[in-house]
Design an enzyme around this catalytic site. Structure first.
Site, PDB file in Angstrom:
ATOM      1  N   LYS A  84       0.836  -1.141   0.482  1.00  0.00           N
ATOM      2  CA  LYS A  84       0.280   0.035  -0.224  1.00  0.00           C
ATOM      3  C   LYS A  84       1.075   1.102  -0.339  1.00  0.00           C
ATOM      4  O   LYS A  84       1.343   1.848   1.073  1.00  0.00           O
ATOM      5  CB  LYS A  84      -1.009   0.312   1.418  1.00  0.00           C
ATOM      6  CG  LYS A  84      -2.324   0.582   1.547  1.00  0.00           C
ATOM      7  CD  LYS A  84      -3.387   0.150   2.358  1.00  0.00           C
ATOM      8  CE  LYS A  84      -3.998   1.613   2.864  1.00  0.00           C
ATOM      9  NZ  LYS A  84      -5.150   1.835   1.231  1.00  0.00           N
TER      10      LYS A  84
HETATM   11  N1  PPE Z   1      -7.658  -1.258  -2.779  1.00  0.00           N
HETATM   12  C1  PPE Z   1      -7.459  -0.160  -2.983  1.00  0.00           C
HETATM   13  C2  PPE Z   1      -6.689   0.022  -4.188  1.00  0.00           C
HETATM   14  C3  PPE Z   1      -7.325   0.693  -1.436  1.00  0.00           C
HETATM   15  O1  PPE Z   1      -6.572   1.604  -1.149  1.00  0.00           O
HETATM   16  C4  PPE Z   1      -7.974   0.267  -0.868  1.00  0.00           C
HETATM   17  C5  PPE Z   1      -8.312   0.509   0.690  1.00  0.00           C
HETATM   18  C6  PPE Z   1      -8.629  -1.371  -0.513  1.00  0.00           C
HETATM   19  C7  PPE Z   1      -8.964  -2.365  -2.090  1.00  0.00           C
HETATM   20  C8  PPE Z   1      -9.702  -1.829   0.477  1.00  0.00           C
HETATM   21  O2  PPE Z   1      -8.266  -2.520   0.979  1.00  0.00           O
HETATM   22  P1  PPE Z   1      -8.868  -2.448   2.697  1.00  0.00           P
HETATM   23  O3  PPE Z   1      -8.743  -1.303   3.938  1.00  0.00           O
HETATM   24  O4  PPE Z   1      -7.950  -3.643   3.430  1.00  0.00           O
HETATM   25  O5  PPE Z   1     -10.091  -3.529   2.985  1.00  0.00           O
HETATM   26  N2  PPE Z   1      -8.062   2.475   0.795  1.00  0.00           N
HETATM   27  C9  PPE Z   1      -7.904   3.014   2.207  1.00  0.00           C
HETATM   28  C10 PPE Z   1      -7.843   4.660   2.104  1.00  0.00           C
HETATM   29  C11 PPE Z   1      -9.050   5.418   1.209  1.00  0.00           C
HETATM   30  C12 PPE Z   1      -8.522   6.672   1.167  1.00  0.00           C
HETATM   31  O6  PPE Z   1      -9.179   7.191   0.865  1.00  0.00           O
HETATM   32  O7  PPE Z   1      -7.317   6.995   2.159  1.00  0.00           O
HETATM   33  C13 PPE Z   1      -8.690   2.536   3.249  1.00  0.00           C
HETATM   34  O8  PPE Z   1     -10.105   1.625   2.940  1.00  0.00           O
HETATM   35  O9  PPE Z   1      -9.085   2.522   4.181  1.00  0.00           O
END
Ligand code: PPE
Length: 304
Positions: free
Chosen positions: A158
């Site tokens: 990430k």
């Molecule tokens: N894909 C992406 C690209 C992504 O950024 C997230 C989380 C996910 C999938 C889902 O992952 P998880 O949170 O582990 O279920 N995105 C983070 C950032 C959002 C933001 O605007 O800042 C979040 O949801 O915390």
């Protein structure tokens, strides 16, 4: 706008919110190599708890490893600092943002021996796509931007810089009047939202994109587990945008987005244009688990 809280953890100490500053020549600010997490803490019936803290800490360390940023703390220390950040700010429900970044030192793409710095902030954050989206579903479009190619970006990390692609897609979608963008991969198959994983339901079966070039969502894996426990078949298989158009239900998952139904994609109604039964059942289960009302997954919660 962010509502300030009292303190932010920076490199092992708490500093006042207003004093949580860094030098303008911080390497990560110029070139985008930093790793972050998004974690939620929920208020439950018997106190507050962080959802899947250890999985988030593991992913942060994986992201740092991919980015070759040597973590100056161990996982236990960092997990404790995250819990302490929530406690010290007396937050009962919040979003937590750990960040690992390359500090001030040398400039130029090669970061040399610049220090690796770590910060943890927490703030109040409501429904990512709005309260209405959680109950009635949101409207998404397919982005004109392509999601990361596997040999351009390593999406098991990430990494901050990867989010330029998300910002472009999100802005384009919002300016065209949609709530969110769903991006296709370099081969034209559905990959993920700007900050969410994507699921479709068709004929009672759940399908989500394989992990090849998406972030390995922690909410995604929780939802897969919950679906399997409810005897809903789940496959991780690639699918096309038109398979979404004709799906009975579509929803996205993410820490910020939680479990948000999608009611329309590219101006085509999904199902009858209302959140479907499987989506809403999974959403209900998800919220009852994170709020500690359903004890079936207490191991996912770290009490504050
Ligand atoms: N894909 C992406 C690209 C992504 O950024 C997230 C989380 C996910 C999938 C889902 O992952 P998880 O949170 O582990 O279920 N995105 C983070 C950032 C959002 C933001 O605007 O800042 C979040 O949801 O915390």
């Amino acid at each position: 706008m962010l509502e300030p809280v009292e303190k932010i953890w920076m490199d092992g100490k708490f500093v006042a919110w207003e004093e949580a500053n860094i030098h303008i020549l911080t390497h990560s600010l110029h070139y985008g190599l930093a790793a972050f997490e998004g974690i939620r803490c929920y208020k439950g019936k018997s106190g507050s708890a962080i959802f899947r803290l250890h999985e988030h800490v593991d992913r942060l360390f994986d992201s740092a490893h991919i980015g070759m940023m040597a973590m100056p703390y161990d996982k236990k220390h960092l997990a404790e600092a995250i819990v302490e950040t929530v406690r010290i700010n007396r937050l009962d429900a919040c979003y937590i943002r750990p960040l690992v970044y390359i500090g001030y030192g040398a400039m130029g793409v090669h970061p040399g021996d610049n220090p690796i710095r770590v910060a943890i902030a927490a703030w109040k954050w409501g429904a990512y796509l709005g309260d209405d989206a959680l109950t009635n579903g949101m409207r998404a479009c397919i982005s004109s931007f392509t999601r990361h190619h596997v040999n351009v970006s390593m999406t098991k990390g990430k990494i901050s810089g990867y989010y330029v692609n998300s910002i472009m897609a999100k802005r384009e979608a919002k300016m065209a009047g949609y709530d969110e963008a769903i991006l296709l991969d370099a081969e034209g198959y559905v990959s993920e939202g700007t900050g969410e994983n994507v699921f479709i339901v068709r004929r009672g079966k759940l399908k989500t994109t394989p992990l090849t070039s998406i972030l390995e969502g922690i909410t995604r894996s929780a939802v897969i587990e919950l679906a399997k426990e409810r005897n809903i078949p789940v496959v991780e298989e690639r699918f096309t945008r038109d398979e979404m158009y004709v799906a009975d239900e579509v929803f996205v998952t993410g820490t910020a987005a939680e479990l948000t139904p999608v009611r329309e994609i590219d101006n085509r109604k999904i199902g009858n244009g209302k959140p479907g039964p499987i989506t809403m059942a999974l959403q209900k289960t998800f919220f009852s688990i994170v709020r500690g009302e359903d004890p079936s997954h207490v191991s996912w919660l770290t009490r504050i």
